[in-house]
Design an enzyme around this catalytic site. Structure first.
Site: not given
Ligand code: PLP
Length: 393
Positions: A69-70, A152, A202, A238, A328
């Site tokens: 996600g990041t 989140n 994940h 890749t 944290c």
């Molecule tokens: C809302 C949100 N965005 C992005 C992320 C980041 O995703 P990843 O852990 O796959 O990099 C998270 C993970 O905690 C999340 O909760």
């Protein structure tokens, strides 16, 4: 036995995903190679991309696989900003209380690329009113809007189609971080009106280190990672065939089971919320009220007069894993910027605790938590706001 109530941090790998993942890991072949093994790997990759696309409601070509996600958020926000900045648009609009993947990205763009940041006020339950966005968009130089689909920390769901409609009317692309929403509530890229959307494996029973940016066919963007030109040149490197296969299975199962899981988890969550509010004085549910505006597996509270991290440690010692919800830094819990954006005073925000339920959560997990929590809160209150973690027994 340990009780895991931190599914928003990461979820257990589903058995079906583990089986598909380990099988795919044994296949040799770079999907970009011309030989038969390469072509076989490429077929697996593209079938996985089709599954992911079907699950999020987009065309396979729009799925850009990432390391999570990041990376997806970084690729979307930086890529779209750079493309739009070329024609002079510099403002990035986002609601208060975004995930750090977004916050740190836009902050970096402000310092390195002269982005102008516009943090939009949210309601006390973390919702962005489309009228607030509309008012902020009347100035002409907006490069993009980026918003969480679902928060989140406190579980509040944004009205993404309404926000996207407002921005589209102003000709401004919208990216949504759907990492917390996907798999918990219906998410359909095609009908959302979004220009881009981020998801992560994940959080839905897939492996860590796999995610996707859904980048609309017509969304102008620049690459973050340069190299072999894979994936429309947006994300060279890749491609991770096994990761894609695992994500494909997880995404498909998450969508197939969504309605059933949502009903089950909302039932458990409602029991948890009623139990906490009924047993623990000065506890407050934060975020949207349980219902269509809130993630079914999220229950987030503040407990007056104690530290969230004391509560976390005490529960951990009692075998229950939860989260304060906030980041944290170097082992020191931050006060949640989400709760501050919602207008809570620092003192109240310190006592935050997030419970997130998922596939492994049972009735008896909730019953055990409700048995243990009143004493844990009482002990943490006796310790008050201090750096000292109180002893449980
Ligand atoms: C809302 C949100 N965005 C992005 C992320 C980041 O995703 P990843 O852990 O796959 O990099 C998270 C993970 O905690 C999340 O909760």
């Amino acid at each position: 036995m340990a009780i895991y109530l931190d599914h928003a941090a990461t979820t257990p790998l589903l058995p079906e995903v583990l089986a598909a993942y380990t099988e795919a890991l044994q296949v040799v072949g770079n999907p970009s190679s011309i030989h038969s093994q390469g072509q076989a790997a490429n077929r697996m990759l593209e079938e996985a991309r089709e599954r992911i696309a079907a699950a999020v409601g987009c065309d396979p070509i729009e799925v850009v696989l990432t390391s999570g996600g990041t990376e997806a958020v970084n690729t979307a926000v930086k890529g779209i900003f750079w493309a739009r900045a070329a024609s002079g648009a510099r403002r990035i609009l986002f609601p208060g209380g975004e995930h750090h993947a977004t916050l740190d990205t836009v902050t970096w763009l402000a310092s390195s690329a002269d982005a102008e940041l516009v943090e939009l006020p949210v309601t006390v339950d973390a919702r962005l009113d489309p009228a607030v966005l509309a008012a902020a968009l009347h100035e002409r130089d907006a490069a993009l809007v980026t918003t969480l689909w679902a928060n989140n920390e406190v579980g509040t769901i944004q009205d993404v189609p309404a926000l996207a409609a407002v921005a589209r009317a102003a000709g401004v692309p919208v990216h949504a971080d759907a990492v917390a929403a996907f798999g918990s509530v219906p998410v359909d890229f095609r009908s959302s009106g979004l220009a881009a959307m981020s998801v992560s494996a994940h959080k839905v029973g897939g492996p860590v280190g796999v995610g996707a940016l859904v980048l609309g066919r017509t969304t102008a963007s620049q690459a973050l990672v340069h190299g072999g030109g894979q994936q429309r040149g947006i994300r060279s490197g890749t491609q991770d065939v096994a990761g894609a296969v695992a994500f494909g299975v997880a995404a498909e199962l998450a969508v197939a089971r969504l309605a059933e899981n949502a009903t089950r988890l909302a039932g458990l969550r409602d029991r948890l919320v009623a139990g906490v509010l009924g047993r623990i004085p000065s506890s407050t549910l934060r975020g949207a009220s349980p219902g269509a505006g809130r993630l079914p597996g999220n229950a987030h509270f503040t407990f007056e007069g104690c530290d969230g991290d004391s509560l976390l440690f005490l529960l951990d010692r009692a075998g229950i894993a939860v989260s304060t919800g906030s980041a944290c830094q170097a082992g020191v819990a931050e006060i949640s910027h989400v709760l501050l954006a919602m207008g809570l005073p620092e003192e109240t925000a310190r006592g935050a605790l997030r419970f997130t339920l998922g596939s492994s959560t049972t009735d008896s997990d909730i019953a055990t938590l409700l048995e243990v929590l009143p004493e844990v809160v009482a002990r943490a209150r006796r310790a008050g706001h201090s750096d000292r973690v109180p002893a449980l027994y």
